[in-house]
Structure formats: C-alpha cells, structure tokens
Design a protein around this motif. Structure first.
Motif, PDB file in Angstrom:
ATOM      1  N   PHE A 198      -1.357  -2.122 -15.593  1.00 55.22           N
ATOM      2  CA  PHE A 198      -0.561  -2.505 -14.271  1.00 55.22           C
ATOM      3  C   PHE A 198      -1.817  -2.556 -13.271  1.00 55.22           C
ATOM      4  O   PHE A 198      -2.870  -2.207 -13.427  1.00 55.22           O
ATOM      5  N   THR A 254      11.012  -6.228  -1.708  1.00 52.50           N
ATOM      6  CA  THR A 254      11.737  -5.545  -0.742  1.00 52.50           C
ATOM      7  C   THR A 254      10.874  -5.855   0.744  1.00 52.50           C
ATOM      8  O   THR A 254       9.892  -5.518   0.595  1.00 52.50           O
ATOM      9  N   SER A 256      10.823  -4.980   4.841  1.00 52.23           N
ATOM     10  CA  SER A 256      11.177  -4.236   6.040  1.00 52.23           C
ATOM     11  C   SER A 256      10.466  -4.560   7.208  1.00 52.23           C
ATOM     12  O   SER A 256       9.354  -4.734   7.359  1.00 52.23           O
ATOM     13  N   GLN A 270       6.702  -6.238   6.751  1.00 50.90           N
ATOM     14  CA  GLN A 270       6.552  -5.972   5.601  1.00 50.90           C
ATOM     15  C   GLN A 270       7.259  -6.381   4.148  1.00 50.90           C
ATOM     16  O   GLN A 270       8.379  -6.570   4.425  1.00 50.90           O
ATOM     17  N   HIS A 272       7.146  -5.817   0.032  1.00 53.64           N
ATOM     18  CA  HIS A 272       6.505  -5.014  -1.170  1.00 53.64           C
ATOM     19  C   HIS A 272       6.946  -5.761  -2.293  1.00 53.64           C
ATOM     20  O   HIS A 272       8.150  -5.944  -2.400  1.00 53.64           O
ATOM     21  N   THR A 274       7.133  -6.710  -6.973  1.00 57.41           N
ATOM     22  CA  THR A 274       6.580  -6.347  -8.277  1.00 57.41           C
ATOM     23  C   THR A 274       6.650  -7.635  -8.909  1.00 57.41           C
ATOM     24  O   THR A 274       7.682  -8.197  -8.966  1.00 57.41           O
ATOM     25  N   LEU A 282       2.573  -5.107 -15.237  1.00 62.16           N
ATOM     26  CA  LEU A 282       3.370  -5.249 -13.847  1.00 62.16           C
ATOM     27  C   LEU A 282       2.133  -5.276 -12.858  1.00 62.16           C
ATOM     28  O   LEU A 282       1.159  -4.652 -13.006  1.00 62.16           O
ATOM     29  N   THR A 284       2.130  -4.237  -8.762  1.00 66.86           N
ATOM     30  CA  THR A 284       2.729  -3.847  -7.596  1.00 66.86           C
ATOM     31  C   THR A 284       2.096  -3.911  -6.402  1.00 66.86           C
ATOM     32  O   THR A 284       1.157  -3.327  -6.347  1.00 66.86           O
ATOM     33  N   THR A 286       1.627  -4.616  -1.984  1.00 69.81           N
ATOM     34  CA  THR A 286       2.230  -4.427  -0.655  1.00 69.81           C
ATOM     35  C   THR A 286       1.485  -5.598   0.189  1.00 69.81           C
ATOM     36  O   THR A 286       0.478  -5.826   0.042  1.00 69.81           O
ATOM     37  N   ARG A 296      -7.300  -3.671  -0.703  1.00 72.48           N
ATOM     38  CA  ARG A 296      -7.718  -2.820  -1.841  1.00 72.48           C
ATOM     39  C   ARG A 296      -6.662  -3.380  -3.092  1.00 72.48           C
ATOM     40  O   ARG A 296      -5.695  -3.833  -2.793  1.00 72.48           O
TER      41      ARG A 296
ATOM     42  N   PHE B 198       4.511   2.600   5.752  1.00 69.49           N
ATOM     43  CA  PHE B 198       4.619   2.667   4.206  1.00 69.49           C
ATOM     44  C   PHE B 198       3.882   3.655   3.657  1.00 69.49           C
ATOM     45  O   PHE B 198       2.651   3.928   4.112  1.00 69.49           O
ATOM     46  N   THR B 200       2.330   4.395  -0.531  1.00 69.08           N
ATOM     47  CA  THR B 200       2.295   4.003  -1.862  1.00 69.08           C
ATOM     48  C   THR B 200       1.766   5.475  -2.541  1.00 69.08           C
ATOM     49  O   THR B 200       1.075   6.254  -2.360  1.00 69.08           O
ATOM     50  N   ASP B 202       0.914   6.682  -6.686  1.00 69.52           N
ATOM     51  CA  ASP B 202       0.696   6.240  -8.242  1.00 69.52           C
ATOM     52  C   ASP B 202       0.627   7.533  -9.115  1.00 69.52           C
ATOM     53  O   ASP B 202      -0.566   8.362  -8.628  1.00 69.52           O
ATOM     54  N   HIS B 272       8.048   1.041 -12.018  1.00 64.58           N
ATOM     55  CA  HIS B 272       7.634   1.052 -10.608  1.00 64.58           C
ATOM     56  C   HIS B 272       8.759   0.697  -9.604  1.00 64.58           C
ATOM     57  O   HIS B 272       9.689   0.266  -9.898  1.00 64.58           O
ATOM     58  N   THR B 274      10.404   1.046  -5.483  1.00 62.72           N
ATOM     59  CA  THR B 274      10.145   0.847  -3.865  1.00 62.72           C
ATOM     60  C   THR B 274      11.471   1.640  -3.315  1.00 62.72           C
ATOM     61  O   THR B 274      12.722   1.517  -3.671  1.00 62.72           O
ATOM     62  N   ARG B 276      13.866   2.670   0.055  1.00 66.27           N
ATOM     63  CA  ARG B 276      13.728   1.922   1.518  1.00 66.27           C
ATOM     64  C   ARG B 276      14.091   3.425   2.349  1.00 66.27           C
ATOM     65  O   ARG B 276      15.416   3.929   2.008  1.00 66.27           O
ATOM     66  N   VAL B 281      10.642   2.643   7.173  1.00 63.93           N
ATOM     67  CA  VAL B 281       9.389   3.011   6.091  1.00 63.93           C
ATOM     68  C   VAL B 281       9.902   2.720   4.543  1.00 63.93           C
ATOM     69  O   VAL B 281      10.869   2.635   4.354  1.00 63.93           O
ATOM     70  N   LEU B 282       9.130   1.956   3.849  1.00 63.92           N
ATOM     71  CA  LEU B 282       9.179   1.540   2.631  1.00 63.92           C
ATOM     72  C   LEU B 282       8.052   2.741   1.926  1.00 63.92           C
ATOM     73  O   LEU B 282       7.069   3.065   2.299  1.00 63.92           O
ATOM     74  N   THR B 284       6.293   2.320  -2.087  1.00 62.02           N
ATOM     75  CA  THR B 284       6.259   2.074  -3.281  1.00 62.02           C
ATOM     76  C   THR B 284       5.500   2.605  -4.298  1.00 62.02           C
ATOM     77  O   THR B 284       4.449   3.036  -3.631  1.00 62.02           O
ATOM     78  N   CYS B 285       6.095   2.821  -5.271  1.00 62.67           N
ATOM     79  CA  CYS B 285       5.512   3.817  -6.141  1.00 62.67           C
ATOM     80  C   CYS B 285       5.264   3.384  -7.558  1.00 62.67           C
ATOM     81  O   CYS B 285       6.179   2.532  -8.140  1.00 62.67           O
ATOM     82  N   THR B 286       4.488   3.877  -8.267  1.00 68.10           N
ATOM     83  CA  THR B 286       4.370   3.407  -9.879  1.00 68.10           C
ATOM     84  C   THR B 286       4.295   4.810 -10.619  1.00 68.10           C
ATOM     85  O   THR B 286       3.900   5.876 -10.099  1.00 68.10           O
TER      86      THR B 286
END
Lengths: 384, 384
Positions: A198, A254, A256, A270, A272, A274, A282, A284, A286, A296, B198, B200, B202, B272, B274, B276, B281-282, B284-286
């Motif tokens: 990913f 999503t 926001s 915002q 975000h 996937t 995948l 993912t 933002t 980045r 937000f 992130t 991982d 993965h 997200t 809310r 604030v969001l 976003t995670c993996t």
C-alpha cells in the motif's frame, strides 16, 4: 544491515547489496539524467524551442519561468497577460520582444508568431480549456498546468482540439520529472521493497486568500473547479498512480469542511480517500487546505518501505528507505524538475511525439477526482 | 524560526517560544513523571502489589515481565501456564514460590492465594473473557491485554464480572503510559499545533506464523478474533482517539486481503479506515499484516504538525514537530511504558480506583473495530 547515513558511499553500498547499483546510481547523477521516460538530450538543435507563457501569476514568475534559464532547449519568446506593465518588465528580463507581448483579447494573433512553438497555460483551472483550445487553433503545441480542467467534457475538448490541429498536448505533472520521485518509482518497479502492498500520500497547506493574492482564485469554485483536492490532493492521487503503476478500480472518500470558515464558502477543505488497485494494493491519501504544509508519501512493501518527505516540493526532497534492520537516508543531487519537464515538452514539440504526461493523463486524474467527490457526497465507494 | 536539532537546549528554546516550557519540560524529565492521568507515586506501601501472569508467551516473557524489575510497586507472585517446565524456570527467575504456579485447569484456586492482588491476562484475545471473569470471581483485580475481546458481549461480560466482584478492570493500553505519546497529547491539548485538523496513523508488520511461534494464534480467527486490525490496527484507532480527545461518530473502511496467501485464510491483511469526529477532525488510518513494520502517526494542525515515528514501539521513539519555518526533532528520555502501566494498575488495586484505561475503554475500541469491519464489508460508512 542498513546503516543510517547521509553519505553517498553508504547509499552505494546499500544499492550494491540490493543489486541495484548500476541502474539506480545513474538516477543519482547530475540533474537531467532521468531514466524513466523523460526526455533524452536533443541533438544540437538549430534554435531553442520557443514558449509563450499564458498567465504571469506567482507560480509562473517565481518558480517556472526562472527554470527556463536552467533548461537546455527552451526559451521564453512570448508573454500573455492582462497586466501590460508586468508583462513588459518580464519581457525585458527574459529577452522577449515587445511585439510578442499579448493580451488575453489578442492572444489568437499568436498564430502569426513563428517564434512560438509551445503555449504554456498557467491560468486557474477553469480557464485552461479555453486557452488550450485557442492555442491549438493557432497551430501551437500546448503545455497546461494541472488540474487539467474541472470537467471531463473540457478535458476531452482540449484533447480533441490538439489532435485536430496535429499538435501535442502535455499536462505539467512536474513530479513525474523530479529525480527523487523517478528514483522511488524505479526502486518499486525493481522490487526493492518486495511486493508493494500500500501507499499513503498526504498533501496539504493553508490556503490564504486574504493575505496571498496567488490564493484568491483558489477559493472561488468557478475558477478553481474545486478545493484542496483539485489543487494539491491531485499530487497524492497522481503519486498513488505512478508509484503503483496501476489504474484504480474503486475510490472511497470522506470530506470534512468547516463551512463557517470564510475560505470554504465555495470549495472544500479536507478530502481523505482510498484507491483500490487491481493487484489488491490500496492507496490511502489525504488532502487539506487548513493545515501547515505537507507534501509526502510512503510506499509500503513486504520487505521495506520508501518514504519521501517532502515528496513533491520544489526542492529539499528527502528519501528514507527502511527495513527490519534500520533506515537509510539517501543522498541525491536535487535536479530542476521544471527544467526537465520543459525540455521534455521541447523534445515532444520538435519531434511531434506524444509526451510522457499527455492530455489523457490529465483526464484520468480528473475522472478520479470527480469520482472521489461523488464518493464523499454519496457516502459509498464509487467504481471507476 | 525552529532549528533542526537534537539538543535539549534548542528544544527548550522552542518550548519557551511556544509558551509551554513549564508544563512540558516536566514530561521530558525522568521516566515516571507522567502528567496525564498516569499513576502518581504511591505512598510507601507495606508491600509490593502482587501480580499473577496468565500466559507465558513471547510478549509476556520478553517484554512485559522484565518490566516488573523497573516498576516501583509491582511484583510477580504467581504464574499461570500450560507449560510446567517453562513456568518453573520463570518462577525461579522472578522469585515466585512453587506453590504459586497454576495450570489453566486449577487457575481458580488462585482465590486462596492472598499474595495475588492483580491477575494480568496475556492470552490470545478470544480467551480474555474467560480468564478475566474467572479472575474476578476469584476476587482479584484484573489487567487484560488488548484487544479486550472479539465481541461486545464478551467485553460487557468482563466489565460486569469485575463490577459484581467489586474489583478493578484495566485494559493494557501501554501507549497511553508512554512518555512521547503523553507529550504528544499534551502539546495538542495546549494548542501547540494550532487547531487540530486531522490525524494519520499507520500500523503494520509481517505476520509470520510458520517461522514465529508467537504468531501462530494471530492467523486463527477463533483465537485472534480478527486480523491486523484487531492486533495492531487497534494502535492506530486508539491513537486517533487519544490524540483528538474525541469519540468518532462515523467510520469508513476499505479492506484488501490476498486470500491465496496461506496466512490469510481466516483473518484479514489490510484494513484502511477513516474516522470522523464531532469537531470535523478526521483520522485516516492503515493496518496491515503483509508489510515491513511501521508504527507511526502524525497530527496535522493549522500551525504545525507533530510526527511520532515510531510512535507505539517498545522504545526508540522519535518526535518531530514541523511548521512553516522548519522541523524540530525533540529529545526526551525514553521511559519504561510497561513499568508505568503496571505501577498505575498497582495504584488502582491498592486504592480500588478506576484505572485510566478501564474496561469501558477497551469496549469502545471493540465497538469501533466491529463497525470498521462492517463498513468494509457493506461498502458504506457506518455511524457509531
């Protein structure tokens, strides 16, 4: 064992261990040695390829136009602006003849200027289609900034107009000409990370329309065509595609946005999202207009990860490759991505060949951006 | 202007500029100076709090049990294991009496052992409920590993059993006792990043059931209750909650698992997601089981970002704070998060007070994890 080090020797040792020395060290060489589809040096040309710059905003004047001085084959020969004073000042700086300064109204006269080979459109996105079509109708090759245009129909109209005129159309994806990004792609393709699983990519900045004139159009929907996603999230999206080398089949998003913030009355803050790729990879990502700057990405493989942070800045890129043994910070000469991109456009104009990032590349991102907006709005994944 | 530096002086200067010197420097002090809800030093206690360790796997024996030697108020006084030889060897090492070694069958006899104040359950998640309930029925306080249990019903049963017994139940969220994480939370709450927009996060690793005995249960659904999300994605999820200080209202998730990979016949590889939060604030995670290890998060604010990478490892945490002027790598003494967590449990047992991470905290994550699975399966956001 990977040593954490900035020294080129350590990096070479790492590359040798990975069996990548020959191919990859070339990437680490001087700017311009771009191995992945970028322009090979032109044979000695009778004259430099002439560019007309349409739109003399901050990005054009501060980043892109100075890069012509570092390009090998490109020269600014015409300016198109609504500000005659600014145009005259820049014409003097870049050696552009007074007769080659155009207003937006008399832009079409450019067809009679044989010094102009390429028209580079650096206007807000919603104006791209009009000026690309007029440039093609004037018999010129066209380079346009990204996002290509806010709608699929406009993108298609741009592609059709250039095709009808027999001229090349390129979208200015500078990161695809930037040495660190090209090195990242090469490492992934060669399997240096193992099997790619990913990608994460984050792009954000503070949009400041009240204090930065260059941001004024960015918060106006009819000029920008969208908010952070159109303007900078497109870097996350495009990176996900060039790092994986695949086209996504599904997007989920999503959004926001604080609509009480006067900056976001018309455009989103915002998003975000996937992306699901056919291989199961995948991405993912933002995108945001309300944070301190970030540009980045990181690619995660079964054996190692590759981090580029900043990844898509103008300069000071930093690549870190990590595995179970530690991290290696790679050392590489910064290349001028703007000059490399311009030289590629010059080559495509001279040889009338399809650019690495043609109109179809821009259209693909626009279709995905619109699918991301649709997913966020409808609250469900969208097949693409 | 922030200087890139590892020196404490530069960090102090930065903190002074941010007006945070007094409060935050305390966090940078010796391990144990935990400002956010962690255990204050106990008054001289008549004896150390006695722990029974249930399950002597790799994590217990290599990470957690050695931490007792660095704790102030905790002592291992009993062992529960299916391997008598291993238990006897460890009993000798930790000074546990032979009569205080139990099998899983005769575990309930622990009620007659007054040396045991707390039972620490370090079994695969699907076994947590049974041993937590039996421990409560034996009149002991309980500390259980995370994830709390694979189902809401089991979590509720654990909470109810401890409440009925008048005993404390704590879930072992070690990162909530780790100094870098506590410092990150403090900086966010004090507004050092501006307005949080937000996060992130991982978390991933290679699960290797054929080469690492400790991973065998992780790929068995009926023991693990799920795949990477239950095991390590929970760190992304929990971090999103403690960094924002909010509870999510909606989750959206995408799963990708190669079911031809023998590791993933029963449990998932990548999820993965997200979250809310009510403030907009969001997060976003993996989460993944097929990549080289990663345990990181970044919080993005309107004025600065805070990066912790690794964020939730056992040691070698690295915090970077960046804003428009540059990046600051903070220097801070590593603390023993395991010992801090154990001492907090000891304090709660002695004073019979609710722990910082009670059963309800574990239940919240389980409800969210199940909502994430539901979202991925149904292909739509799920309200929570």
């Amino acid at each position: 064992m990977i040593n954490s080090s900035n020294h080129t020797d350590s990096r070479r040792q790492f590359l040798r261990q990975a069996g990548l020395a020959a191919a990859t060290v070339a990437v680490a060489g001087p700017a311009g040695a771009l191995p992945l589809g970028a322009a090979a040096p032109l044979a000695d040309s009778p004259r430099k390829v002439g560019f007309a710059i349409v739109g003399l905003g901050k990005y054009a004047t501060e980043q892109m136009m100075p890069a012509f001085k570092e390009s090998k084959h490109c020269k600014i020969v015409a300016l198109v602006s609504g500000s005659p004073d600014k145009a005259q000042r820049l014409a003097q700086e870049y050696g552009v003849e007074a007769k080659s300064i155009y207003s937006y109204q008399d832009f079409d006269r450019i067809k009679d200027n044989p010094a102009v080979d390429v028209v580079y459109v650096v206007l807000p996105p919603a104006l791209h289609a009009e000026y690309v079509v007029r440039a093609a109708q004037a018999g010129k090759h066209v380079l346009t900034e990204k996002p290509m245009a806010p709608s699929v129909a406009e993108c298609q109209r741009m592609i059709d107009a250039c095709r009808k005129a027999g001229k090349q159309l390129m979208v200015a994806y500078r990161a695809q000409f930037e040495p660190f990004n090209l090195d990242a792609i090469a490492r992934i393709r060669k399997g240096e990370l193992g099997k790619l699983r990913f990608v994460t990519a984050d792009h954000g900045r503070q949009v400041s329309p009240t204090t930065d004139k260059a941001d004024e159009w960015r918060v106006v929907q009819k000029l920008a065509g969208g908010g952070s996603l159109m303007d900078i999230g497109i870097y996350s999206l495009n990176a996900a595609r060039y790092l994986t080398g695949e086209e996504p089949v599904e997007v989920s998003a999503t959004e926001s946005t604080d609509r009480t913030d006067p900056r976001f009355k018309e455009v989103e803050d915002q998003v975000h999202f996937t992306l699901r790729f056919p291989s199961g990879v995948l991405a993912t990502c933002t995108s945001a207009y309300s944070i301190e700057g970030v540009k980045r990405f990181r690619a995660f493989g079964s054996k190692a990860y590759l981090d580029l942070d900043p990844a898509t800045d103008y300069y000071r890129h930093r690549m870190v490759i990590g595995n179970a043994d530690g991290e290696l910070t790679t050392s590489m000469k910064e290349g001028n991505q703007f000059a490399a991109m311009l030289d590629h456009m010059a080559e495509c104009a001279q040889q009338n060949k399809t650019p690495k990032t043609p109109g179809e590349e821009g259209l693909r991102d626009i279709k995905l951006i619109l699918a991301i907006y649709e997913s966020a709005k409808k609250g469900r994944p969208v097949k693409v």
